[in-house]
Every structure is written in C-alpha cells, then in structure tokens.
Scaffold this motif. Structure first.
Motif, PDB file in Angstrom:
ATOM      1  N   CYS A   6       0.856  -1.188   0.000  1.00  0.00           N
ATOM      2  CA  CYS A   6       0.000   0.000   0.000  1.00  0.00           C
ATOM      3  C   CYS A   6       0.891   1.236   0.000  1.00  0.00           C
ATOM      4  N   CYS A   7       0.270   2.406  -0.076  1.00  0.00           N
ATOM      5  CA  CYS A   7       1.012   3.670  -0.162  1.00  0.00           C
ATOM      6  C   CYS A   7       1.911   3.891   1.055  1.00  0.00           C
ATOM      7  N   GLY A   9       3.044   1.542   3.139  1.00  0.00           N
ATOM      8  CA  GLY A   9       3.948   0.424   3.361  1.00  0.00           C
ATOM      9  C   GLY A   9       3.549  -0.522   4.485  1.00  0.00           C
ATOM     10  N   CYS A  71      -6.068  -0.454   3.017  1.00  0.00           N
ATOM     11  CA  CYS A  71      -5.194  -0.225   4.164  1.00  0.00           C
ATOM     12  C   CYS A  71      -5.908   0.789   5.054  1.00  0.00           C
TER      13      CYS A  71
END
Ligand SMILES: [Zn+2]
Ligand SMILES: [Zn+2]
Length: 131
Positions: A6-7, A9, A71
C-alpha cells in the motif's frame, strides 16, 4: 517474485508467479474505490508479508457481493486480497515491481465517464465479459 504494497507500506505482499490476466473495470464502484485496473492472481501464489492488522474490508450491500480491501492507515485500495477463492483480483496500482502484462480488456464501459478516454486496443465490453 513480484512485490506489492500500500502507499504507506504497512501492508506488503508478494506473488510467487506473475499474474496471467489484467483488466480494467469502468463501473462506478471500481472508479470510486480507485482500483479500476486489476490483475487476477492465484491464491497459492499470494502471500501476505505483513500488515494483516491494517487490512480493512468493505462489504457492500446486496446485490453487490465482492468485498474490497483497503489499508486502514493510508486508504490504498488493495482489491480482494483476503479472498478465499482460488483466484481473486488485486489492484494493479499497488504493485511495486513491474508487471509483465498489460491491460487485456475493459468491462462496464457503459458506465465509463466521458472525461476518461480508452487509449489501448484491448477488447471492450459494455458490461461484464461473461454476460
Ligand atoms: Zn497503507
Ligand atoms: Zn467494477
């Protein structure tokens, strides 16, 4: 091996073999979720490295049936990575490594907004390819 995350981490996963299919869904739901282009992965090729506690699942109301994972910290759409099916979609956006395939079809083109132009030669379906 292909890595994805995901963005922020928090959620990290890997695939032991490259996905064989990539498609793009233009339906209003995939568009809002921000996961229009996805790949289908085999359950046995997928492993979550870390971040199980950050994976939140959105269960839509009927008649929709597909759950969507995110997330919970950064909101990145992950696809259906908690699915128990033999094959399931993962958002193409969240791969860190280069995918060796390109988009193979467009579905629900009837819901595509005018501001988006399809710029590849992949086959287009007004709705789901199997209907
Ligand atoms: Zn995150
Ligand atoms: Zn869709």
């Amino acid at each position: 091996m292909l890595k994805g995350s995901c963005c922020c981490g928090a959620v990290q996963f890997r695939l032991s073999e490259p996905p064989a299919m990539m498609g793009t869904c233009h339906c209003t739901r995939c568009r809002k979720i921000g996961a229009s282009t996805f790949v289908f992965v085999k359950r046995e090729s997928f492993s979550l490295i870390e971040g199980a506690a950050f994976i939140t699942t959105y269960q839509p109301d009927a008649p929709y049936q597909y759950k969507r994972c995110f997330c919970s910290r950064c909101g990145t759409a992950l696809g259906e990575i908690t699915s128990s099916l033999a094959s399931f979609p993962i958002a193409a956006n969240c791969f860190d490594d280069v995918l060796s395939i390109s988009n193979q079809f467009h579905e629900f083109v009837k819901e595509k907004p005018d501001w988006y132009s399809i710029c590849d030669e992949a086959q287009q379906f007004l709705e789901h390819p199997h209907t």
